[in-house]
Scaffold this motif. Sequence first.
Motif, PDB file in Angstrom:
ATOM      1  N   GLN A  94     -47.172 -22.213  14.474  1.00 20.37           N
ATOM      2  CA  GLN A  94     -48.577 -21.948  14.785  1.00 20.37           C
ATOM      3  C   GLN A  94     -49.368 -21.961  13.488  1.00 20.37           C
ATOM      4  O   GLN A  94     -48.908 -21.438  12.468  1.00 20.37           O
ATOM      5  CB  GLN A  94     -48.739 -20.583  15.457  1.00 20.37           C
ATOM      6  N   ARG A 130     -39.509 -16.472  21.387  1.00 20.66           N
ATOM      7  CA  ARG A 130     -40.364 -17.614  21.667  1.00 20.66           C
ATOM      8  C   ARG A 130     -41.482 -17.279  22.646  1.00 20.66           C
ATOM      9  O   ARG A 130     -42.264 -18.125  22.997  1.00 20.66           O
ATOM     10  CB  ARG A 130     -39.524 -18.775  22.211  1.00 20.66           C
ATOM     11  N   LEU A 186     -41.091 -30.231  14.819  1.00 20.14           N
ATOM     12  CA  LEU A 186     -41.648 -29.567  15.997  1.00 20.14           C
ATOM     13  C   LEU A 186     -41.220 -30.228  17.299  1.00 20.14           C
ATOM     14  O   LEU A 186     -41.484 -29.702  18.384  1.00 20.14           O
ATOM     15  CB  LEU A 186     -43.172 -29.512  15.896  1.00 20.14           C
ATOM     16  N   PRO A 236     -49.163 -23.365  19.842  1.00 26.94           N
ATOM     17  CA  PRO A 236     -48.376 -24.476  19.288  1.00 26.94           C
ATOM     18  C   PRO A 236     -48.977 -25.854  19.531  1.00 26.94           C
ATOM     19  O   PRO A 236     -48.948 -26.706  18.621  1.00 26.94           O
ATOM     20  CB  PRO A 236     -47.015 -24.315  19.970  1.00 26.94           C
ATOM     21  N   THR A 263     -40.743 -23.695  16.334  1.00 28.98           N
ATOM     22  CA  THR A 263     -42.120 -23.489  16.780  1.00 28.98           C
ATOM     23  C   THR A 263     -42.986 -23.202  15.562  1.00 28.98           C
ATOM     24  O   THR A 263     -42.549 -22.517  14.634  1.00 28.98           O
ATOM     25  CB  THR A 263     -42.209 -22.299  17.760  1.00 28.98           C
ATOM     26  N   TRP A 307     -39.464 -19.688  14.001  1.00 30.50           N
ATOM     27  CA  TRP A 307     -40.858 -19.553  14.440  1.00 30.50           C
ATOM     28  C   TRP A 307     -41.681 -19.330  13.177  1.00 30.50           C
ATOM     29  O   TRP A 307     -41.505 -18.329  12.473  1.00 30.50           O
ATOM     30  CB  TRP A 307     -41.030 -18.378  15.394  1.00 30.50           C
TER      31      TRP A 307
END
Length: 323
Positions: free
Chosen positions: A238, A7, A230, A302, A236, A201
Motif C-alpha cells: 500500500q 492480509r 505484487l 492495494p 501486498t 505486507w
Amino acid sequence: MLYKALRKPPERVIAREVVPGREAARTVRGMARTSRAIAPTNVRRRRLGAELRRLRESMKLSMQDAADVLDKTAQTISNMERGRYGVSKAELEKLLVVYGATQEERETLESLRRDGAKRGWWSTYGLPDWAKPYVGLETDAVAVRNAEPLIIPGLMQTASYAEAIHLVARQATPPEQVAKRVDVRIQRARRLHDAEPLELWAIVGEEALRREVGGAQVMTEQLDHILSLLELPNVTLQVLPLSHGAHPCMAGGLVLLRFADPLDPPLGYLEYPLGAHVVEDDEAVRRLETLFDDLRALALDPRASVRLITTIRDEYRRRTGGS
C-alpha cells in the motif's frame, strides 16, 4: 496460508490530531525504553531460553539458584533465558539435571541448543554485528510487515537500487563491503518465491517512489520489479500518499516479524543510520502493530497503489526515452 489475518484490510482508523513528526517521535522514544540494542539471537535460541525459564520456575528456583549451579551471575541466566546468550552443552546438561527434565525434554532442548549455535548463510558476508541477528530472525519468520516512509523496503529492492543506497551510506557501509551487502539483500528476497513463501505486507511512502535513487533508469527498473512482485499472492503493498500530509510514522520505518509456532512471540525491529533495535517487549510490539494498522488505514488500497506505482513508473520511463 499462515497468518492470513495479516492480509485483512484494517477495520478502523483511530481519529486523532497528529502534529507533524511529534507522534512518530513519541512512539520511537517509547520503543527505546522497551527495546534493546541487537545482540546475537534467533528463534531456536529464544525457544531454548523460554523452555529453560519454564523448567526453572516449575522447580520454584530463582535465577540466582540457577546461576549458582553454573557459577555464573543471575544476569547471565536472564540473558540465557531471553535468548541473548548461547548455552554450552555442559551448561545445559547441568541445568537440566537440577531442573528435573525428562529424557525427552533433554533431547529436545539439546537439539534446540545445537541448531541455535549453527552459523547462518549470512555469516560470511561481513555484515555489521547489529544486522546479523535481524537477518537470522527474518530467515526464521513466516510473515513480515514493513512500513517505510522514505525508502523502498529491502525485500523489494533491485540490486541497482540497493547498491545506490549503500554507496551513499558511507557511515554504515564501507565501499569495499557494498557488493556483499547488496548480495545479502537479494538472497533475503528470494524467500518471497519459495514453495512456502514469506508473507510480506509493505506500506511505502509515495516520497520513496518519487525520490530518484540511482537515476531514472534505476527507478524504472525498481518500480517494474515492485509491480512484478505484487503479482505474487504472498506480497501486498500500500502506498501512503503525499497528499495525506502528516502521518504517525514520519520519524522512520518499522518492521514486524511473525513466526510459525505460537510459542514464538512476534518481534519488532527499528533501524537507524548507525545501528538497530529489536523490540521484544509484548506491549511495545502491540504498540507497533497498532501503528502499522493505523498506517494501513491511511494508505491507498492495494489496487489504487498499483495504479499510482504504474503512473510514477511511466513518468520515469518517459525520461529514459522509453514508452
